[in-house]
Design a protein around this motif. Structure first.
Motif, short mmCIF file in Angstrom:
data_model
loop_
_atom_site.label_atom_id
_atom_site.label_comp_id
_atom_site.label_asym_id
_atom_site.label_seq_id
_atom_site.Cartn_x
_atom_site.Cartn_y
_atom_site.Cartn_z
N GLU A 75 0.84 -1.20 0.00
CA GLU A 75 0.00 0.00 0.00
C GLU A 75 0.87 1.24 0.00
O GLU A 75 1.90 1.29 0.70
CB GLU A 75 -0.89 0.04 1.24
N GLU A 76 0.44 2.22 -0.74
CA GLU A 76 1.10 3.52 -0.79
C GLU A 76 1.30 4.06 0.62
O GLU A 76 0.39 4.03 1.44
CB GLU A 76 0.22 4.46 -1.61
N GLN B 197 -2.59 4.17 -7.60
CA GLN B 197 -2.36 5.33 -6.75
C GLN B 197 -3.69 5.78 -6.18
O GLN B 197 -4.71 5.81 -6.88
CB GLN B 197 -1.74 6.46 -7.57
N ARG B 198 -3.67 6.11 -4.89
CA ARG B 198 -4.89 6.59 -4.23
C ARG B 198 -5.34 7.90 -4.85
O ARG B 198 -4.54 8.77 -5.18
CB ARG B 198 -4.64 6.80 -2.74
N VAL B 199 -6.65 8.02 -4.97
CA VAL B 199 -7.28 9.25 -5.44
C VAL B 199 -8.35 9.58 -4.40
O VAL B 199 -9.29 8.80 -4.22
CB VAL B 199 -7.92 9.07 -6.84
N PRO B 200 -8.22 10.72 -3.70
CA PRO B 200 -9.19 11.05 -2.64
C PRO B 200 -10.63 11.01 -3.15
O PRO B 200 -10.94 11.56 -4.21
CB PRO B 200 -8.78 12.47 -2.23
N GLY B 201 -11.48 10.30 -2.42
CA GLY B 201 -12.90 10.23 -2.74
C GLY B 201 -13.24 9.29 -3.89
O GLY B 201 -14.39 9.22 -4.30
N ARG B 202 -12.24 8.59 -4.43
CA ARG B 202 -12.49 7.68 -5.55
C ARG B 202 -11.71 6.39 -5.36
O ARG B 202 -10.91 6.27 -4.44
CB ARG B 202 -12.05 8.35 -6.86
N ARG B 203 -11.94 5.45 -6.26
CA ARG B 203 -11.16 4.22 -6.28
C ARG B 203 -9.72 4.54 -6.68
O ARG B 203 -9.47 5.49 -7.41
CB ARG B 203 -11.73 3.26 -7.32
N ALA B 204 -8.80 3.72 -6.24
CA ALA B 204 -7.40 3.90 -6.64
C ALA B 204 -7.31 3.79 -8.16
O ALA B 204 -7.98 2.96 -8.78
CB ALA B 204 -6.53 2.85 -5.97
#
Length: 150
Positions: A34-35, A54-61
């Motif tokens: 995990e990042e 990569q994590r994207v705030p409020g959305r799926r990676a």
């Protein structure tokens, strides 16, 4: 594969790495890292595919790259603070060679020939991926008629 990583090493140094290597079988949808978490190992993929995300705030990676046979999975283990920059998950079953990062770093520190070869291998991997990312960005955002489309 692991052979690519070992190509420039004398046989005794190859043995040092292969003695540390562990063959692993990973089922589909295995989350490898995990990042932002500690990078304590890395892999050379023998078969199958792994997505980097990569994590994207409020959305799926967001999937940023897919790695397959012969590719290095993970380079964050080599550079302080030894934290993953992305996440990774298997797409299907994966066969890989796993290495303990601390053991490899210690070998690199104690053996300049081995260390130089490992740094060169990882640096080439990072450079190749950066080039691929730039090409994808140009395909997406470059001016039409730039000659980049096949």
């Amino acid at each position: 594969m692991i052979e690519n990583m070992l190509d420039e090493l004398p046989p005794d140094r190859r043995r040092q790495l292969t003695d540390i290597a562990v063959e692993v079988s990973l089922p589909r949808a295995t989350r490898l890292f995990e990042e932002g978490r500690r990078a304590d190992r890395f892999w050379i993929i023998r078969s199958g595919q792994v997505v980097l995300d990569q994590r994207v705030p409020g959305r799926r990676a967001a999937v940023v790259e897919t790695l397959g046979r012969g590719e290095l999975l993970g380079w964050s283990w080599l550079f302080p603070p030894y934290l993953w920059h992305l996440g990774a998950e298997t797409v299907g079953p994966v066969e890989a060679v796993e290495f303990d990062a601390r053991a490899i770093r210690e070998l690199c520190e104690s053996d300049p020939v081995l260390g130089r070869a490992m740094y060169r291998y990882v640096a080439k991997t990072v450079a190749d991926r950066l080039h691929g990312t730039r090409t994808r960005l140009l395909d997406l955002y470059g001016p039409q008629g730039s000659g980049l489309d096949p």
